[in-house]
Every structure is written in C-alpha cells, then in structure tokens.
Design an enzyme around this catalytic site. Structure first.
Site, PDB file in Angstrom:
ATOM      1  CB  SER A   6      -0.887  -0.002   1.249  1.00 53.18           C
ATOM      2  OG  SER A   6      -1.366   1.307   1.509  1.00 53.18           O
ATOM      3  CG  HIS A  29      -3.760  -2.491  -0.641  1.00 53.99           C
ATOM      4  ND1 HIS A  29      -4.662  -3.530  -0.559  1.00 53.99           N
ATOM      5  CD2 HIS A  29      -4.222  -1.533   0.198  1.00 53.99           C
ATOM      6  CE1 HIS A  29      -5.628  -3.222   0.285  1.00 53.99           C
ATOM      7  NE2 HIS A  29      -5.400  -1.993   0.757  1.00 53.99           N
ATOM      8  CG  ASP A  31      -5.437   1.635   1.190  1.00 56.06           C
ATOM      9  OD1 ASP A  31      -6.232   0.714   1.434  1.00 56.06           O
ATOM     10  OD2 ASP A  31      -4.230   1.601   1.525  1.00 56.06           O
ATOM     11  CG  HIS A  62      -9.183  -1.632   0.882  1.00 54.38           C
ATOM     12  ND1 HIS A  62      -8.454  -1.472   2.059  1.00 54.38           N
ATOM     13  CD2 HIS A  62     -10.476  -1.822   1.275  1.00 54.38           C
ATOM     14  CE1 HIS A  62      -9.281  -1.556   3.095  1.00 54.38           C
ATOM     15  NE2 HIS A  62     -10.508  -1.758   2.652  1.00 54.38           N
ATOM     16  N   GLY A 137      -9.135   3.438   7.418  1.00 56.54           N
ATOM     17  CA  GLY A 137      -9.115   4.901   7.346  1.00 56.54           C
ATOM     18  C   GLY A 137      -7.744   5.542   7.420  1.00 56.54           C
ATOM     19  CG  ASP A 170      -5.348  -3.407   4.498  1.00 56.85           C
ATOM     20  OD1 ASP A 170      -4.262  -2.901   4.824  1.00 56.85           O
ATOM     21  OD2 ASP A 170      -6.207  -2.812   3.805  1.00 56.85           O
ATOM     22  N   GLY A 171      -3.481  -3.989   7.549  1.00 58.17           N
ATOM     23  CA  GLY A 171      -3.353  -3.006   8.630  1.00 58.17           C
ATOM     24  C   GLY A 171      -2.353  -3.431   9.695  1.00 58.17           C
ATOM     25  N   GLY A 172      -1.319  -2.599   9.865  1.00 57.70           N
ATOM     26  CA  GLY A 172      -0.352  -2.850  10.940  1.00 57.70           C
ATOM     27  C   GLY A 172       0.528  -4.068  10.739  1.00 57.70           C
ATOM     28  N   GLY A 190       1.793  -1.347   4.294  1.00 56.98           N
ATOM     29  CA  GLY A 190       2.040   0.005   3.808  1.00 56.98           C
ATOM     30  C   GLY A 190       3.288   0.578   4.436  1.00 56.98           C
ATOM     31  CB  SER A 191       3.721   2.596   7.531  1.00 53.02           C
ATOM     32  OG  SER A 191       3.094   1.645   8.360  1.00 53.02           O
TER      33      SER A 191
HETATM   34  C1  DX5 Z   1      -5.968   1.261   6.262  1.00 53.43           C
HETATM   35  C2  DX5 Z   1      -5.666   0.858   4.853  1.00 53.43           C
HETATM   36  C3  DX5 Z   1      -4.423   0.056   4.748  1.00 53.43           C
HETATM   37  C4  DX5 Z   1      -3.182   0.815   5.141  1.00 53.43           C
HETATM   38  C5  DX5 Z   1      -2.100  -0.144   5.529  1.00 53.43           C
HETATM   39  O1  DX5 Z   1      -7.211   1.809   6.353  1.00 53.43           O
HETATM   40  O2  DX5 Z   1      -6.722   0.084   4.317  1.00 53.43           O
HETATM   41  O3  DX5 Z   1      -4.281  -0.515   3.456  1.00 53.43           O
HETATM   42  O4  DX5 Z   1      -2.705   1.627   4.112  1.00 53.43           O
HETATM   43  O5  DX5 Z   1      -1.057   0.609   6.023  1.00 53.43           O
HETATM   44  P1  DX5 Z   1      -0.149   0.102   7.239  1.00 53.43           P
HETATM   45  O6  DX5 Z   1       0.575  -1.125   6.754  1.00 53.43           O
HETATM   46  O7  DX5 Z   1       0.737   1.255   7.500  1.00 53.43           O
HETATM   47  O8  DX5 Z   1      -1.067  -0.228   8.389  1.00 53.43           O
HETATM   48 ZN    ZN Z   2      -6.254  -1.093   2.491  1.00 55.28          ZN
END
Ligand code: DX5
Ligand code: ZN
Length: 207
Positions: A6, A29, A31, A62, A137, A170-172, A190-191
């Site tokens: 992401s 991905h 968003d 997504h 979000g 998805d997330g963290g 993502g991050s």
């Molecule tokens: C959150 C998004 C994720 C997010 C993931 O609402 O749907 O796709 O970008 O980012 P990280 O990996 O930083 O949690």
């Molecule tokens: Zn996402």
C-alpha cells in the site's frame, strides 16, 4: 506468502511506485477513501489513474467508500486484479456482480468488529476476503491481536463452505505481526515497506 504493498503513507508516490516496480511485490494495494465511509478522502480518480505511469504491477483495489458502484467502472479500467469493497455497505450482491461483469476478481472487506459469519451468503461469489486488522481509514496503526483468531476461524469457514477465496489481511503488518497471520494468503503492508529505506528487504521480511 503474497505481498500487496500500500502506498497510502508514501511521501512521494511516483518515486515510491517506481522503486516498488523493481521489487517483487505481487500487487500494489490501492486504498480509495471517500470522506464518508471513513474520514479521509484520497485523490480523485483522474489523478489516481496516473499510477499506471509508474507501475506495471497488478492492482489490488480497496474501496473504503459508502457507494462502491460509483467507483467500480473506473477502477476496473486500470490494470486491476482485485476490487474489494466493504461488507458494511449497501447492495453488496449487486456490486459483487458488477465487478464480475468487468471480468475482475471481487473481494469483500470486513472491519474488525464485523463477524465472519456475515460473509456466508456471499461466499460462492468471492475471490478474496480482506480482513481488516485495524479500523479502516489510516495507515501506520497498530495491528489488532484478535485478528489472529479471526483469520484462523475464517480459514475453517472457507473449508466448510468449499470456498477457494484468498484471505488477505490489511493493517499494521510488519515483521512481528506477520507471525499472527500464517493462515492468510496475502498480506497488505504500507508503512512498514514504504517508510523504510529498502523496500525489497522489507518485502523479504514479510514473505
Ligand atoms: C488502512 C488501509 C491500509 C493501510 C495499511 O485503512 O486500508 O491498506 O494503508 O497501512 P499500514 O501497513 O501502515 O497499516
Ligand atoms: Zn487497504
């Protein structure tokens, strides 16, 4: 394990997509946020569509939006493998069928407090289930530990209903929390990837 990267937290999207294109990430991905289903609003499609200039990777879209129908046609016109929207929206069945009509694989995303049994009526149509391990979000949030149990239960449910849907989390996601997702098929990160100085090393850590 497949990896979907992401770029939500990217500081420089063209630059990061160019670097990611040289990695072996399986998907990008994308968003999409409408400022209604979630607080934040991402760039309009006319800008988002320019990502094709920087990546030849397949897209895993997504939609975090109230009205997925408004977005499906546009995102189906890109190099898209999956379009996923939230089960917590209206006209779920119609929108899944619409995605299929464009020849794209369809997915349903479920928020942390939504129970997996809600997915049952849609299982015959689904190519993917995106389990949110944070509230949708924002990027850079902390993985919710209960997700581990949820994806294990989802794996059992899919076997029970003879579904081949992929499980995407998805997330963290990082090198520690990935260990709680061994039942998944795809990890969205993502991050952990795009805020690092070596994207390929981070992707290797997650596989
Ligand atoms: C959150 C998004 C994720 C997010 C993931 O609402 O749907 O796709 O970008 O980012 P990280 O990996 O930083 O949690
Ligand atoms: Zn996402």
């Amino acid at each position: 394990m497949l990896i979907s990267t992401s770029f939500l937290s990217s500081k420089n999207i063209p630059k990061d997509l160019t670097i990611l294109n040289e990695t072996d990430t399986d998907y990008i991905h994308v968003d999409v946020m409408d400022g209604k289903f979630v607080k934040r609003k991402t760039m309009p499609f006319k800008e988002m569509k320019n990502i094709y200039r920087y990546t030849s990777k397949r897209l895993d879209v997504h939609l975090m939006v109230m009205n997925p129908k408004k977005y499906i046609k546009e995102y189906a016109s890109l190099n898209t493998e999956y379009i996923t929207f939230h089960i917590e929206t209206e006209d779920v069945l119609k929108n899944l069928e619409l995605i299929k009509k464009y020849g794209i694989k369809c997915g349903l995303a479920i928020k942390p407090n939504t129970e997996i049994k809600e997915l049952v009526p849609y299982l015959p149509l689904l190519d993917m289930i995106l389990v949110m391990s944070v509230e949708p979000g924002e990027g850079e949030q902390i993985f919710i530990d209960e997700t581990e149990k949820k994806i294990k239960e989802l794996r059992v449910l899919l076997q029970e209903y003879k579904s081949n849907a992929m499980i995407n989390v998805d997330g963290g996601i990082n090198n520690i929390t990935k260990n709680k997702c061994s039942c998944a098929d795809i990890l969205v990160s993502g991050s952990y990837i795009v805020l690092s100085d070596n994207f390929q090393d981070r992707i290797n850590d997650l596989r």
